[in-house]
Write a protein that holds these residues in place. Structure first.
Motif, PDB file in Angstrom:
ATOM      1  N   TYR A 191       2.122  21.036  16.934  1.00 50.75           N
ATOM      2  CA  TYR A 191       1.470  20.968  15.620  1.00 50.75           C
ATOM      3  C   TYR A 191      -0.021  20.689  15.754  1.00 50.75           C
ATOM      4  O   TYR A 191      -0.811  21.086  14.911  1.00 50.75           O
ATOM      5  N   PHE A 259       4.182  31.197  12.275  1.00 55.29           N
ATOM      6  CA  PHE A 259       5.418  31.908  11.940  1.00 55.29           C
ATOM      7  C   PHE A 259       5.396  33.373  12.385  1.00 55.29           C
ATOM      8  O   PHE A 259       6.446  33.957  12.649  1.00 55.29           O
ATOM      9  N   MET A 267       6.945  26.230  15.282  1.00 47.95           N
ATOM     10  CA  MET A 267       7.517  26.387  13.944  1.00 47.95           C
ATOM     11  C   MET A 267       8.256  25.144  13.480  1.00 47.95           C
ATOM     12  O   MET A 267       8.251  24.818  12.293  1.00 47.95           O
ATOM     13  N   ASP A 268       8.912  24.448  14.396  1.00 49.31           N
ATOM     14  CA  ASP A 268       9.742  23.308  14.016  1.00 49.31           C
ATOM     15  C   ASP A 268       8.962  22.220  13.295  1.00 49.31           C
ATOM     16  O   ASP A 268       9.491  21.541  12.401  1.00 49.31           O
ATOM     17  N   LEU A 271       8.543  23.444   9.773  1.00 45.11           N
ATOM     18  CA  LEU A 271       9.846  23.419   9.111  1.00 45.11           C
ATOM     19  C   LEU A 271      10.235  21.997   8.737  1.00 45.11           C
ATOM     20  O   LEU A 271      10.757  21.746   7.640  1.00 45.11           O
ATOM     21  N   TYR A 272       9.979  21.051   9.635  1.00 50.48           N
ATOM     22  CA  TYR A 272      10.310  19.660   9.346  1.00 50.48           C
ATOM     23  C   TYR A 272       9.522  19.148   8.134  1.00 50.48           C
ATOM     24  O   TYR A 272      10.071  18.443   7.278  1.00 50.48           O
ATOM     25  N   LYS A 275      10.372  22.104   4.891  1.00 49.97           N
ATOM     26  CA  LYS A 275      11.736  22.536   4.573  1.00 49.97           C
ATOM     27  C   LYS A 275      12.782  21.511   4.986  1.00 49.97           C
ATOM     28  O   LYS A 275      13.834  21.390   4.358  1.00 49.97           O
ATOM     29  N   LEU A 277      14.438  19.552   8.775  1.00 53.99           N
ATOM     30  CA  LEU A 277      14.950  20.005  10.072  1.00 53.99           C
ATOM     31  C   LEU A 277      16.039  19.053  10.549  1.00 53.99           C
ATOM     32  O   LEU A 277      15.893  17.831  10.466  1.00 53.99           O
ATOM     33  N   SER A 281      14.805  15.527   5.776  1.00 46.59           N
ATOM     34  CA  SER A 281      13.832  16.157   4.858  1.00 46.59           C
ATOM     35  C   SER A 281      12.967  15.106   4.172  1.00 46.59           C
ATOM     36  O   SER A 281      12.477  15.321   3.062  1.00 46.59           O
ATOM     37  N   VAL A 284       9.451  16.349   3.121  1.00 50.96           N
ATOM     38  CA  VAL A 284       9.351  17.561   2.291  1.00 50.96           C
ATOM     39  C   VAL A 284       8.728  17.281   0.923  1.00 50.96           C
ATOM     40  O   VAL A 284       7.765  17.956   0.534  1.00 50.96           O
TER      41      VAL A 284
END
Length: 385
Positions: A191, A259, A267-268, A271-272, A275, A277, A281, A284
């Protein structure tokens, strides 16, 4: 000039008393942390940087954002910034003090903080980051104190102050660049491993810092009658708008690259945050709230007819500040550590002790800011009389 800070009405001393209470609570829980160690925090082996480091990271941006006032006034001779430039320089002082204090409490033991500078490791970015932060802190304090002192005496500041101001401009860029390098130099954290992390940091700084200054100027006008000028605040609002758009653009560039490349380890993290993971969440709602706030802020700050209305300007600046605080102060830190290099999700939630120590540090920063602004406004009012 410090004697000016010792005079004030009941409202002023009530505020000072409240800050001392907050600071006292923070000191009490910091003593508890010294006794029991960092185990009382929510940090762990997998998430070893928490709310302390995230606040330091965010406040570096607040301090660096003041350069957006110094540049137009000192390099381009825009006289409309004369009243508010000193407020930007004095805003940087408590912001940088809090950065160092958050680093101090994060390291667990005071001697670790001293060792980082008394016995430095040249290859360690934390040494260079701390060095430029302390350098920029001293610069802003010396510049601001001499400018206000000269105003009180009715003379021009010494010539060397202007050269120090010129030196502070590249230093302002370097403090946030060094902070970004502290993160993107960690190869195992997808990240943070991006070449545009430093530009992202600077864009967020140049939007959140001036946005906070607009809010402070409007609050000072209501409480003390200090008027920075509507035209000045609107010009700063334009700076906020462009910096905010740049920040959003950089973030979208990151999303596309991550992506489109389809690298799971990169990506993880997204996503975490956006969205969830592996059943977690917790971040989020925070991240989508940040995106919503930044989107609303972009609309208000970019459209002239909206930002010229003071209530909407306040909403826009608050949205910029809070949205950036979530995205940069929470999301960047937690998202960089989660998931860990083994793709395990380890939740991080700051403990009550962490939060109270954090509030104590903010209390110290607000106390310093109150004193500096009190002195500045009293001197300016004496000049008028």
């Amino acid at each position: 000039m410090l004697e000016i800070a010792l005079k004030g009405d009941r409202r002023y001393w009530g505020w000072i008393g409240f800050l001392f209470c907050v600071i006292g609570i923070g000191i009490f829980f910091y003593h508890k942390q010294l006794v029991y160690g960092l185990g009382i925090t929510g940090m762990s082996r997998d998430v070893s940087w928490g709310i302390y480091t995230s606040q330091s990271n965010f406040l570096v941006g607040v301090a660096a954002g003041g350069i957006m006032l110094v540049l137009p006034y000192y390099l381009h001779d825009l006289k409309k910034f004369a009243k508010i430039t000193i407020l930007g320089e004095f805003l940087a002082v408590p912001a940088l003090m809090m950065c160092l204090l958050f680093l101090f409490v994060h390291l667990g033991k005071p001697e670790r903080f001293l060792n980082a500078f008394l016995h430095p490791t040249p290859s360690a970015m934390i040494f260079w980051d701390g060095l430029v932060i302390m350098g920029y802190l001293v610069m802003n304090l010396v510049i601001g104190w001499n400018v206000v002192g000269s105003d009180r005496k009715g003379v021009k500041p010494p010539k060397w102050v202007k050269w120090l101001i010129y030196l502070s401009i590249p230093t302002a860029f370097s403090i946030h660049t060094a902070t970004a390098f502290l993160y993107c130099g960690l190869a195992g954290r997808g990240y943070w491993l991006t070449a545009i992390l430093a530009p992202r940091f600077l864009a967020s700084a140049f939007s959140s810092g001036p946005a906070l200054l607009i809010l402070l100027a409007l609050m000072l006008k209501k409480l003390t009658g200090f008027d920075a000028g509507k035209g000045t605040l609107q010009t700063i609002a334009v700076i906020v708008a462009y910096a905010l758009l740049a920040n959003i653009f950089f973030l979208l560039c990151e999303v596309f690259v991550v992506f489109y490349s389809g690298i799971p380890s990169h990506m993880d993290h997204f996503l975490y945050l956006f969205k969830g993971l592996n059943g977690s969440s917790i971040m989020v709602p925070w991240m989508w709230s940040s995106m919503a706030l930044l989107g609303v802020a972009a609309i208000i700050m970019v459209i002239p007819s909206l930002r010229k209305k003071t209530p909407l300007l306040v909403i826009g600046c608050l949205a910029v500040f809070v949205g950036t605080w979530i995205e940069k102060g929470l999301g960047l830190m937690v998202g960089g550590f989660t998931p860990n290099p083994f793709h395990r999700v380890v939740k991080y939630v700051p403990s009550a002790s962490e939060i109270l120590i954090t509030l104590g540090v903010y209390g110290i920063g607000m106390l310093i800011l109150t004193i500096l602004y009190k002195i500045t406004l009293e001197v300016r009012n004496q000049d008028k009389s």
